[in-house]
Design an enzyme around this catalytic site. Structure first.
Site, PDB file in Angstrom:
ATOM      1  N   CYS A 194      -1.504  50.323  54.053  1.00 60.39           N
ATOM      2  CA  CYS A 194       0.097  49.849  53.816  1.00 60.39           C
ATOM      3  C   CYS A 194       0.119  48.265  53.673  1.00 60.39           C
ATOM      4  O   CYS A 194       1.094  47.591  53.281  1.00 60.39           O
ATOM      5  CB  CYS A 194       1.017  50.318  55.246  1.00 60.39           C
ATOM      6  SG  CYS A 194       0.823  51.885  55.214  1.00 60.39           S
TER       7      CYS A 194
ATOM      8  N   CYS B   4      10.983  58.101  61.124  1.00 64.92           N
ATOM      9  CA  CYS B   4       9.941  58.070  60.316  1.00 64.92           C
ATOM     10  C   CYS B   4      10.217  57.862  58.802  1.00 64.92           C
ATOM     11  O   CYS B   4      11.440  58.162  58.606  1.00 64.92           O
ATOM     12  CB  CYS B   4       9.198  59.529  60.358  1.00 64.92           C
ATOM     13  SG  CYS B   4       9.069  60.227  61.888  1.00 64.92           S
TER      14      CYS B   4
ATOM     15  N   ILE C  66       8.522  59.206  52.067  1.00 65.01           N
ATOM     16  CA  ILE C  66       7.651  58.477  50.619  1.00 65.01           C
ATOM     17  C   ILE C  66       8.851  57.989  49.766  1.00 65.01           C
ATOM     18  O   ILE C  66      10.057  58.344  49.919  1.00 65.01           O
ATOM     19  CB  ILE C  66       6.991  59.786  50.081  1.00 65.01           C
ATOM     20  CG1 ILE C  66       7.735  60.827  49.517  1.00 65.01           C
ATOM     21  CG2 ILE C  66       6.060  60.181  51.335  1.00 65.01           C
ATOM     22  CD1 ILE C  66       6.743  61.526  48.817  1.00 65.01           C
TER      23      ILE C  66
ATOM     24  N   HIS D 168       9.446  52.844  51.798  1.00 64.66           N
ATOM     25  CA  HIS D 168       7.894  52.458  52.077  1.00 64.66           C
ATOM     26  C   HIS D 168       7.018  53.073  50.872  1.00 64.66           C
ATOM     27  O   HIS D 168       6.280  54.232  51.126  1.00 64.66           O
ATOM     28  CB  HIS D 168       7.544  53.008  53.263  1.00 64.66           C
ATOM     29  CG  HIS D 168       6.207  52.552  53.972  1.00 64.66           C
ATOM     30  ND1 HIS D 168       5.556  51.410  53.351  1.00 64.66           N
ATOM     31  CD2 HIS D 168       5.157  52.965  54.696  1.00 64.66           C
ATOM     32  CE1 HIS D 168       4.198  51.058  54.010  1.00 64.66           C
ATOM     33  NE2 HIS D 168       3.988  52.233  54.664  1.00 64.66           N
TER      34      HIS D 168
END
Lengths: 381, 151
Positions: free
Chosen positions: A82, A200, A203, A324
């Site tokens: 990341c 969370c 994608i 992200h």
């Protein structure tokens, strides 16, 4: 003698699931915006490229950049989980600082919907990945430990999601621009106990870019000085480690970055940090020195890290809400801090932001406290 | 539905990176090594100690007892596996920290592997190595007093 460095310009694509767009198409948007923002005559002014990507195909940067005229110069592609995008930024800054290059493009590219239908599949060559240890589970582990050790509550964790979703409402590029309530966060389906779906990140597909060069003049209206950046990989994380995974690597990297910049955490006006999961922001704000060990839950609850609070964290919406796209995330964080420090962040502008910090950490290699972490300090002295 | 527990050692290929268990006189132990110089314990046998650099890593085994550092239940699909399943980081007694699967076969009334519940574990609780999941993962069972639903 080293050269003072600055971010000359930044650019990003939109963030979200965009399977209709290729990696080159996303990259063109981000890079051309950054070139224009930097005031460069064109792509031919770029001396070198550092590109971060995690799941990009070999040659993804060359494939994306050729059609906008970034050719013949050195192009170095970096994978650092990341932290790939911020590692590219860090290396670009060092290349300018050392005099190796003058105008460097730091680029992040990720098209995750081309690779995954759902969550990132665990790495089968990893001791933990081979056991089906998907990323949400490592953060679920941290959350369980924090509930046990520090009494962090489900509501405090949910408040990270509520805050970052609220911030993203002011970000027209964000993946999830809508508000959610604590009740909605906790009622969403369980992913890795005690973390629910809205705790969370999703994608995403996106690209983000920054042009880095020598500081043009102290009064240059567009330059945002880079006061420091630091990169570390994790030390062994094993039976001697009392803290949750990832705490020490962030704290140690931040200490380096703060020392180089000559500041402490109380001098920072705005943060963009790695909040792939709600507990991640709680742990990270502690490790960055915004509060004591175990105090991250109370910190978010107090409003300290909200826009309007003393030290806003993730005004962009963070990884949870802006999105992200792994390799692009670090440069999206850099872009947000540049906009904040220039006063160009629109509805999510943090008042009087003069010093900003970016933190990204990535993992996936069992046995160490993170694959890599970058902390960068931007702003005027 | 959680994984089933087996005491039949799986055939793990040489490149399989997962922690290795052995069955010794009916007791499940974890394989690894300890540095002769500094005593550091690790679940593999590297040529040198990653802590002190010592070049005598003595092969040994750890367990079966361990303390839970933390745990979770993963509820999303992972290729080749059926969620949910319990996972824990455990600190083997005087040994390394490893990731394991959690299987509560105490809830399996007839011992056929069906009806095995996914069990949450609490940090600090006691577990013991119990065998392998049907996927070949190391697996633990909680000590009865440390079940989260214990009175």
């Amino acid at each position: 003698m080293t050269t003072e460095t600055a971010v000359w310009g930044v650019g990003t694509s939109l963030f979200g699931k965009q399977p209709q767009l290729s990696a080159p198409e996303l990259t063109w948007v981000a890079v051309l915006e950054a070139i224009d923002d930097a005031g460069l005559a064109g792509a031919s002014a770029i001396d070198a490229v550092y590109a971060g990507t995690v799941f990009g195909d070999p040659g993804v940067a060359q494939r994306a950049l050729q059609s906008i005229g970034v050719t013949s110069v050195p192009i170095i592609t970096i994978e650092n989980a990341c932290a790939s995008g911020t590692t590219a930024f860090h290396e670009a800054r060092l290349a300018v600082e050392s005099g190796r290059y003058e105008r460097v493009l730091a680029l992040g590219i990720e098209t995750m919907t081309a690779v995954f239908d759902g969550a990132i599949a665990p790495i089968r060559s990893d001791a933990e990945g081979a056991q089906g240890f998907a990323m949400p589970s490592i953060y679920g582990m941290s959350a369980t430990r924090y509930v046990h050790e520090f009494g962090v509550t489900s509501e405090q964790m949910a408040l990270v999601s509520v805050k970052n979703h609220r911030h993203a409402v002011g970000n027209p590029r964000a993946q999830h621009s809508r508000t959610v309530t604590v009740e909605q966060v906790l009622a969403s389906r369980m992913i890795a106990d005690p973390l629910t779906l809205y705790q969370c990140c999703s994608i995403a597909d996106a690209a983000a870019a920054a042009i880095i060069g020598p500081r043009r003049s102290p009064s240059h209206p567009r330059d945002v000085p880079i006061r420091s950046s630091a990169l570390r990989s994790g030390k062994l994380w094993d039976q001697r480690s009392s803290k949750v995974w990832g705490w020490d690597i962030v704290a140690e990297t931040a200490a380096l970055a703060y020392e180089q910049a000559g500041i402490g955490p109380s001098d920072v006006d705005v943060f963009e940090v790695h909040d792939a999961f709600t507990i991640g922001e709680i742990v990270t704000t502690e490790a960055l020195g915004l509060c004591e060990l175990g105090g991250g839950g109370r910190l978010v609850e107090s409003g300290h890290t909200s826009i309007g609070g003393p030290q806003p964290v993730n005004p962009s919406g963070g990884l949870l809400s802006r999105g992200h796209p792994l390799g692009a995330t670090g440069l999206a964080q850099i872009a947000e801090i540049v906009w904040q420090l220039r006063g160009e962040a629109g509805a999510r502008q943090v008042d009087d932001a003069r010093v900003g910090v970016v933190e990204t950490m990535g993992g996936g290699a069992a046995g160490v406290d993170g694959n890599g972490c970058v902390v960068a300090v931007l702003g005027r002295s | 539905m959680s994984d089933r527990l087996t005491l039949e050692p799986p055939e793990l290929g040489p490149a399989d990176p997962r922690p290795r268990l052995t069955l010794v006189d009916g007791v499940v132990l974890a394989s690894g090594s300890r540095c002769a110089a500094c005593g550091h314990a690790i679940a593999v046998v590297p040529p040198r100690c990653p802590v002190c650099g010592g070049d005598t890593m003595e092969g040994t085994s750890f367990g079966p007892g361990a303390t839970v550092f933390t745990a979770t239940i993963l509820r999303i699909p992972v290729p080749g596996r059926e969620p949910p399943y319990g996972l824990a980081y455990i600190d083997l007694d005087d040994g390394p920290r490893i990731l394991v699967h959690v299987i509560d076969s105490a809830s399996d009334d007839d011992g056929d592997g069906d009806g095995v519940a996914v069990l949450p574990l609490r940090p600090g609780g006691r577990v013991h190595l119990a065998g392998w999941t049907e996927h070949g993962d190391p697996a633990v069972r909680p000590s009865p007093a440390d079940r989260e639903d214990a009175p």
